[in-house]
Design an enzyme around this catalytic site. Structure first.
Site, PDB file in Angstrom:
ATOM      1  CG  ASP A  53     -34.408  73.874   7.685  1.00  0.00           C
ATOM      2  OD1 ASP A  53     -34.253  74.449   6.580  1.00  0.00           O
ATOM      3  OD2 ASP A  53     -34.868  74.441   8.697  1.00  0.00           O
ATOM      4  CG  ASP A  92     -30.626  75.146   7.883  1.00  0.00           C
ATOM      5  OD1 ASP A  92     -30.193  76.246   8.275  1.00  0.00           O
ATOM      6  OD2 ASP A  92     -31.197  74.983   6.792  1.00  0.00           O
ATOM      7  CE  LYS A 122     -29.203  78.359   6.417  1.00  0.00           C
ATOM      8  NZ  LYS A 122     -30.629  78.467   6.751  1.00  0.00           N
ATOM      9  CD  GLU A 124     -35.141  79.280   9.067  1.00  0.00           C
ATOM     10  OE1 GLU A 124     -36.286  79.595   9.461  1.00  0.00           O
ATOM     11  OE2 GLU A 124     -34.928  78.462   8.154  1.00  0.00           O
ATOM     12  CD  GLU A 191     -35.414  81.501   1.925  1.00  0.00           C
ATOM     13  OE1 GLU A 191     -34.744  81.047   2.879  1.00  0.00           O
ATOM     14  OE2 GLU A 191     -36.256  80.828   1.307  1.00  0.00           O
TER      15      GLU A 191
HETATM   16  O1  KIV Z   1     -32.695  75.006   4.065  1.00  0.00           O
HETATM   17  C1  KIV Z   1     -32.217  75.618   3.099  1.00  0.00           C
HETATM   18  O2  KIV Z   1     -32.031  75.068   1.994  1.00  0.00           O
HETATM   19  C2  KIV Z   1     -31.897  77.029   3.272  1.00  0.00           C
HETATM   20  C3  KIV Z   1     -31.519  77.806   2.046  1.00  0.00           C
HETATM   21  C4  KIV Z   1     -32.737  78.130   1.266  1.00  0.00           C
HETATM   22  C5  KIV Z   1     -30.742  79.017   2.369  1.00  0.00           C
HETATM   23  O3  KIV Z   1     -31.953  77.534   4.341  1.00  0.00           O
END
Ligand code: KIV
Length: 273
Positions: A53, A92, A122, A124, A191
């Site tokens: 994202d 994401d 993915k 968070e 991260e």
């Molecule tokens: O959105 C993204 O690019 C990420 C990476 C920084 C892991 O989540």
């Protein structure tokens, strides 16, 4: 008789990533958001392509990752999937499409998988999103976790500084990593946390741990493609290694093109019909 194309057989799988960790081999991961760049990155041999994202920042110019929508993520993801033959493509789930409502989380994950053809999603967070993670996994969708600096929570943190330097936050992070593994996540991104803590997490959980600003002692590394290629130029955190200076290359090429057009040098007779 197999119905698989030969290219399908060579694709990186979540099982192969686990084998890499078991053998102590590092995993490479980069972001991509469009067909052309994803094809190049895949051809270069990266194991995982993340449709992050961070597209909200580097593609759309937003200050944070919060504004990008599910439809926009699906657009980027389907462009990437069309280009990729080998890498595992992870997408994401954007802010507001999975937190606090596991039915919505499942709907979002299924839309991503169906409409883009990606291979995993993915999310968070840890304990706060447990129900969403379990619901998505129950549909057979592989889930990658993301702990530490989670940019979708930037207004809670107030800053992009290193996370989990204090004991309480570090302990919660370890508990969250164990929880994500026990739920069935196939990997976790860490991260911007102290390298020592990242090492402890990678030793504690059996699934692959991929770091960004989390030091060397994890199972793999991820960077944002625009940062490592030097397309973005004002973002220079300590963890970033810049492998190219494409901004300068592009500025030079476009500058020469503008010059040639103005000078009536382009196109010449060989470049005309
Ligand atoms: O959105 C993204 O690019 C990420 C990476 C920084 C892991 O989540």
């Amino acid at each position: 008789m197999s119905i698989h194309k030969s290219s399908d057989l060579k694709r990186v799988t979540t099982h192969q990533l686990q084998e890499l960790k078991n053998r102590g081999e590092k995993i490479s991961m980069l972001t991509a958001y469009d067909f052309s760049m994803a094809g190049i990155i895949d051809a270069a041999g990266v194991d995982i392509i993340l449709v992050g994202d961070s597209a909200s920042n580097v593609m759309a110019g937003h200050e944070t990752t919060l504004p990008i929508t599910l439809d926009q993520m699906i657009y980027h993801a389907s462009s990437v999937v069309r280009a990729v033959n080998r890498a595992l493509v992870v997408v994401d789930i954007p802010f507001g499409s999975y937190q606090g409502n596991s039915s919505e989380a499942l709907r979002s994950a299924i839309r991503i998988m169906k409409e883009s053809g990606a291979h995993a999603v993915k999310v968070e967070g840890g304990a706060e999103i447990k129900e969403s993670v379990l619901r998505i996994l129950s549909a057979g969708v592989p889930v990658m976790g993301h702990l530490g600096l989670t940019p979708q929570s930037i207004y809670k943190f107030g800053t992009y500084t290193v996370r989990a330097k204090e004991d309480a936050e570090a302990e919660k992070l370890i508990e969250d990593a164990i929880l994500l593994e026990s739920c069935g996540c196939f990997a976790i991104v860490l991260e911007k946390i102290p390298a020592k803590l990242a090492k402890k997490v990678a030793e504690t959980v059996n699934i692959p741990v991929i770091g960004i600003g989390a030091g060397q002692d994890v199972d793999g590394q991820v960077l944002v493609m625009h940062d490592m290629l030097g397309i973005t130029h004002e973002f220079k955190p300590r963890f970033l290694r810049q492998y190219a200076d494409l901004r300068t290359t592009i500025l030079d090429a476009v500058g020469r093109y503008v010059h040639d057009v103005k000078a009536k040098d382009f196109p010449n007779s060989k470049e005309s019909y």
